[in-house]
Structures are given as structure tokens and as C-alpha cells.
Design a protein around this motif. Structure first.
Motif, PDB file in Angstrom:
ATOM      1  N   TYR A  28       0.864  -1.179   0.000  1.00  0.00           N
ATOM      2  CA  TYR A  28       0.000   0.000   0.000  1.00  0.00           C
ATOM      3  C   TYR A  28       0.898   1.225   0.000  1.00  0.00           C
ATOM      4  O   TYR A  28       1.967   1.218   0.617  1.00  0.00           O
ATOM      5  CB  TYR A  28      -0.904   0.019   1.238  1.00  0.00           C
ATOM      6  CG  TYR A  28      -1.915  -1.095   1.230  1.00  0.00           C
ATOM      7  CD1 TYR A  28      -3.213  -0.868   0.804  1.00  0.00           C
ATOM      8  CD2 TYR A  28      -1.566  -2.378   1.617  1.00  0.00           C
ATOM      9  CE1 TYR A  28      -4.146  -1.906   0.771  1.00  0.00           C
ATOM     10  CE2 TYR A  28      -2.484  -3.417   1.587  1.00  0.00           C
ATOM     11  CZ  TYR A  28      -3.768  -3.171   1.162  1.00  0.00           C
ATOM     12  OH  TYR A  28      -4.681  -4.202   1.120  1.00  0.00           O
ATOM     13  N   LYS A  95      -4.585   9.725   1.357  1.00  0.00           N
ATOM     14  CA  LYS A  95      -4.844   8.867   0.207  1.00  0.00           C
ATOM     15  C   LYS A  95      -4.170   7.530   0.468  1.00  0.00           C
ATOM     16  O   LYS A  95      -2.984   7.475   0.792  1.00  0.00           O
ATOM     17  CB  LYS A  95      -4.287   9.495  -1.076  1.00  0.00           C
ATOM     18  CG  LYS A  95      -4.509   8.652  -2.317  1.00  0.00           C
ATOM     19  CD  LYS A  95      -3.940   9.368  -3.536  1.00  0.00           C
ATOM     20  CE  LYS A  95      -4.031   8.524  -4.776  1.00  0.00           C
ATOM     21  NZ  LYS A  95      -3.385   9.192  -5.927  1.00  0.00           N
ATOM     22  N   THR A  97      -3.507   3.829  -1.315  1.00  0.00           N
ATOM     23  CA  THR A  97      -3.525   3.119  -2.593  1.00  0.00           C
ATOM     24  C   THR A  97      -3.139   1.657  -2.393  1.00  0.00           C
ATOM     25  O   THR A  97      -2.100   1.363  -1.805  1.00  0.00           O
ATOM     26  CB  THR A  97      -2.535   3.767  -3.592  1.00  0.00           C
ATOM     27  OG1 THR A  97      -2.881   5.134  -3.784  1.00  0.00           O
ATOM     28  CG2 THR A  97      -2.548   3.028  -4.931  1.00  0.00           C
ATOM     29  N   THR A  99      -1.710  -1.348  -4.188  1.00  0.00           N
ATOM     30  CA  THR A  99      -0.922  -1.417  -5.416  1.00  0.00           C
ATOM     31  C   THR A  99      -1.256  -2.599  -6.314  1.00  0.00           C
ATOM     32  O   THR A  99      -0.961  -2.562  -7.499  1.00  0.00           O
ATOM     33  CB  THR A  99       0.587  -1.442  -5.101  1.00  0.00           C
ATOM     34  OG1 THR A  99       0.877  -2.616  -4.338  1.00  0.00           O
ATOM     35  CG2 THR A  99       1.024  -0.194  -4.356  1.00  0.00           C
ATOM     36  N   SER A 111      -7.276   3.495  -5.271  1.00  0.00           N
ATOM     37  CA  SER A 111      -7.088   4.385  -4.126  1.00  0.00           C
ATOM     38  C   SER A 111      -8.394   4.938  -3.594  1.00  0.00           C
ATOM     39  O   SER A 111      -9.388   5.029  -4.322  1.00  0.00           O
ATOM     40  CB  SER A 111      -6.224   5.595  -4.531  1.00  0.00           C
ATOM     41  OG  SER A 111      -5.013   5.210  -5.116  1.00  0.00           O
ATOM     42  N   GLU A 113      -9.400   8.443  -1.041  1.00  0.00           N
ATOM     43  CA  GLU A 113      -8.870   9.642  -0.394  1.00  0.00           C
ATOM     44  C   GLU A 113      -9.943  10.206   0.516  1.00  0.00           C
ATOM     45  O   GLU A 113     -11.078  10.418   0.074  1.00  0.00           O
ATOM     46  CB  GLU A 113      -8.462  10.681  -1.444  1.00  0.00           C
ATOM     47  CG  GLU A 113      -7.857  11.930  -0.840  1.00  0.00           C
ATOM     48  CD  GLU A 113      -7.411  12.906  -1.907  1.00  0.00           C
ATOM     49  OE1 GLU A 113      -6.240  12.830  -2.309  1.00  0.00           O
ATOM     50  OE2 GLU A 113      -8.237  13.732  -2.339  1.00  0.00           O
TER      51      GLU A 113
END
Length: 122
Positions: A28, A95, A97, A99, A111, A113
Motif C-alpha cells: 500500500y 490517500k 492506494t 498497489t 485508491s 482519499e
């Protein structure tokens, strides 16, 4: 208002709705912006007059160790924990994410946010 950033914090963790995501895990990437008054520290050069980004990083790592189904839940916990520990923070944007989301196609990541404003000193 001043800002502190932690950029591209890479953490291996185990979040997701699918059972295999909680077993296999993935990397992440977290990007954080927080707002607080940094002018006292700018003048004093004293760590006690600011928010240590090392402490923020520790909070992020601790919360990422707790498995969640949703990235929204992870992000919400991180934001709450930061604010609980540092009530002088007036705004946080985070944020998160994943991967390697288990979806078709090639992508850099998926992602979420979250942003939250707080009254100063609360």
C-alpha cells in the motif's frame, strides 16, 4: 496555516474483502497532508513545538497492521488516531492506494482519499 506531508509511505498489509487478500497481502502507498500551526517550531527549532512526522508515521504503521475489509475504514481509523493524538491538527487529507488490487487489467493501483477538517485545539 502550515502543512506537514508524508509522501509515498510504502507498507505491506492485509486489507480486502476477499479472503485471500487477508492471507497474501500487498503493498500500500499512503500520502498524507495535515495542517497545523508550525510557526512556533520555525522560530524555536524545538521538536516540542511541532508535530513529529516520525510519530505520525508510527500511527500510520500501527493502524495499517489492523486488518480491514475497506480502504475507507483504514483511512478513517488513521485520520481519527492522528487527530486523537494531535488535537492541534486542523485538517487531514489521506490517500491510501492498494498497489495490486485483485481486478482485471493492468493498473498502478486503486485508491481512496479522505479529507477531514477539525476545529483548532479540539
Amino acid at each position: 496555516m502550515s502543512k506537514i506531508y508524508l509522501e509515498d509511505v510504502k507498507i505491506y498489509a492485509y486489507h480486502g474483502v476477499l479472503p485471500e487478500e487477508n492471507i497474501i497481502g500487498t503493498n500500500y502507498i499512503l500520502n498524507l497532508e495535515l495542517r497545523t500551526d508550525l510557526w512556533k517550531a520555525a522560530e524555536s527549532d524545538d521538536l516540542n513545538d511541532t508535530i513529529s512526522y516520525a510519530d505520525i508515521n508510527d500511527i500510520i504503521h500501527a493502524e495499517m497492521k489492523i486488518k480491514s475489509k475497506l480502504l475507507e475504514h483504514v483511512a478513517g481509523r488513521i485520520i481519527s488516531s492522528i487527530h486523537n493524538n494531535f488535537p492541534q491538527v486542523t485538517y487531514i487529507k489521506l490517500k491510501v492506494t492498494k498497489t495490486a488490487p485483485p481486478m482485471q487489467g493492468e493498473m498502478k493501483g486503486a485508491s481512496v482519499e479522505l479529507k477531514k477538517s477539525f476545529k483548532s485545539g479540539n
